[in-house]
Scaffold this motif. Structure first.
Motif, short mmCIF file in Angstrom:
data_model
loop_
_atom_site.label_atom_id
_atom_site.label_comp_id
_atom_site.label_asym_id
_atom_site.label_seq_id
_atom_site.Cartn_x
_atom_site.Cartn_y
_atom_site.Cartn_z
N THR A 107 0.83 -1.21 0.00
CA THR A 107 0.00 0.00 0.00
C THR A 107 0.86 1.25 0.00
OG1 THR A 107 -1.77 -1.16 1.20
CG2 THR A 107 -1.80 1.25 1.25
N LYS A 108 1.86 1.31 0.86
CA LYS A 108 2.69 2.51 0.96
C LYS A 108 3.47 2.76 -0.33
CE LYS A 108 3.44 2.60 5.98
NZ LYS A 108 4.48 2.52 7.05
N ILE A 109 4.05 1.73 -0.89
CA ILE A 109 4.83 1.91 -2.12
C ILE A 109 3.93 2.35 -3.27
CG2 ILE A 109 6.14 0.64 -3.89
CD1 ILE A 109 7.49 -0.89 -1.57
N SER A 110 2.71 1.81 -3.30
CA SER A 110 1.76 2.22 -4.33
C SER A 110 1.36 3.68 -4.17
CB SER A 110 0.51 1.33 -4.27
OG SER A 110 0.81 -0.01 -4.59
N ILE A 111 1.18 4.11 -2.92
CA ILE A 111 0.83 5.52 -2.67
C ILE A 111 1.95 6.43 -3.13
CG2 ILE A 111 0.46 7.22 -0.85
CD1 ILE A 111 -1.02 5.04 0.74
N VAL A 112 3.18 6.10 -2.76
CA VAL A 112 4.32 6.93 -3.14
C VAL A 112 4.45 7.00 -4.65
CG1 VAL A 112 6.84 7.10 -3.09
CG2 VAL A 112 5.57 6.60 -0.99
N ASN A 113 4.32 5.88 -5.32
CA ASN A 113 4.41 5.87 -6.78
C ASN A 113 3.34 6.75 -7.41
OD1 ASN A 113 6.60 4.15 -6.69
ND2 ASN A 113 5.42 2.31 -7.18
N THR A 114 2.13 6.69 -6.85
CA THR A 114 1.03 7.49 -7.38
C THR A 114 1.31 8.98 -7.19
OG1 THR A 114 -0.56 5.74 -6.90
CG2 THR A 114 -1.43 7.97 -7.17
N HIS A 182 -1.30 -2.00 -18.71
CA HIS A 182 -2.48 -1.15 -18.95
C HIS A 182 -2.75 -0.21 -17.77
CE1 HIS A 182 -3.13 -3.94 -22.25
NE2 HIS A 182 -3.19 -4.94 -21.39
N GLY A 183 -1.71 0.14 -17.04
CA GLY A 183 -1.87 1.06 -15.93
C GLY A 183 -2.70 0.53 -14.79
N ARG A 184 -2.75 -0.79 -14.64
CA ARG A 184 -3.62 -1.38 -13.62
C ARG A 184 -3.23 -0.98 -12.21
NH1 ARG A 184 -4.38 -7.64 -15.73
NH2 ARG A 184 -5.85 -7.19 -17.42
N LEU A 185 -1.99 -1.21 -11.83
CA LEU A 185 -1.55 -0.92 -10.48
C LEU A 185 -0.31 -0.03 -10.51
CD1 LEU A 185 -1.91 -4.46 -8.81
CD2 LEU A 185 -3.55 -2.57 -8.81
N PRO A 186 -0.19 0.89 -9.55
CA PRO A 186 0.93 1.83 -9.55
C PRO A 186 2.22 1.23 -9.00
CG PRO A 186 -0.51 2.28 -7.69
CD PRO A 186 -1.15 1.17 -8.48
N LEU A 187 2.74 0.25 -9.73
CA LEU A 187 3.97 -0.42 -9.35
C LEU A 187 4.90 -0.51 -10.55
CD1 LEU A 187 2.51 -3.45 -7.35
CD2 LEU A 187 3.64 -1.46 -6.35
N ALA A 188 6.18 -0.39 -10.31
CA ALA A 188 7.15 -0.68 -11.35
C ALA A 188 7.22 -2.19 -11.54
CB ALA A 188 8.52 -0.12 -10.96
#
Length: 275
Positions: A107-114, A182-188
């Motif tokens: 969750t935190k890494i996804s928030i930061v990436n976003t 397709h931009g599904r999740l904000p992860l590298a």
């Protein structure tokens, strides 16, 4: 086959973390624990006419199951193991992810990436602080301790309730093979790969604990392939936020469809074990 099932009215104790408690799924049965009245333990108990004691709690670790009281917004809850008594006939356990910080890190890494994608001009120092706050993806080795902790949970339950059927229920899968497509999740891509490795290590910890103790094992992780976040029929949410007290979504957590699927898996396991 029904004659071999756990008799109706028997005591069923459900233990575990948010993947059993069901934050964000109405109705909210216990707002401090963010526990839903339609989580998989409630659905199993209703289907099999069992007397449920649900002590699952969002944020719980295996220590909160065995020894450590858990602080919640509505007060401190005793160790979950206290709910297990000699007359208990079924115990389900879904825990261990919080021991390694699995969903929290995701969750935190996804928030930061976003944030960084939406504000690309953010100063380097501020970006560094965000990355420090997010932390790292749990390493595979962190889940070795989870296997041992789950083993201790099962052994302790067995000591308290020798006649109980004990079932380890692992975590629904969150990331599919095309999690970042397709931009599904904000992860590298490398982050998604590392989190997939962490999920596999968590599932392996459940497998090892079941093998070591002879407990039953429901492989929700395997059964949910194709139902990950961002899929056409997801059993877990993506990076979505709401107010869990009122049924708002919790990021990367089971949906009602996911909880219902896990309930069916548990019931099928209990029937197949008796057939």
């Amino acid at each position: 086959m029904l004659g071999h099932m756990i008799p109706p009215g028997s005591s069923y104790v459900a233990m575990g973390s948010s993947y059993a408690a069901g934050p964000g799924i109405l109705p909210v049965e216990h707002w401090g624990a963010l526990r839903s009245g339609r989580n998989y333990p409630h659905q199993v108990a209703q289907a099999l006419s069992l007397r449920l004691t649900d002590v699952t709690c969002s944020g719980a670790t295996t220590s909160n199951i065995l020894t450590t009281p858990q602080r919640t917004l509505s007060g401190t809850l005793p160790p979950q193991i206290d709910a297990v008594t000699p007359d208990t006939r079924l115990v389900t356990i879904t825990a261990g992810g919080n021991d390694a910080g699995y969903i929290g890190a995701l969750t935190k890494i996804s928030i930061v990436n976003t944030v960084l994608r939406r504000v690309p001009s953010i100063p380097t120092q501020a970006a560094g602080r965000l990355h420090s706050w997010a932390g790292a993806v749990p390493a595979a080795g962190q889940f070795d301790a989870v296997a041992g902790s789950l083993t201790r949970v099962v052994e302790t339950v067995r000591g308290r309730a020798p006649q109980a059927r004990i079932v380890l229920v692992d975590y629904l899968s969150v990331l599919g093979p095309d999690a970042t497509g397709h931009g599904r999740l904000p992860l590298a891509e490398d982050e998604a790969r590392q989190f997939s490795d962490a999920a596999a290590s968590l599932a392996a910890a459940f497998e090892r604990a079941a093998t070591a103790t002879g407990a039953g094992l429901v492989r929700a992780s395997a059964a949910s392939a194709g139902h990950e976040a961002g899929s056409a029929d997801p059993w877990v949410t993506g990076l979505r936020f709401g107010i869990p007290f009122t049924g708002g979504p919790a990021p990367y957590h089971p949906t009602l469809a996911g909880m219902s699927a896990v309930a069916r898996l548990v019931i099928d396991h209990l029937y197949s074990a008796d057939s």
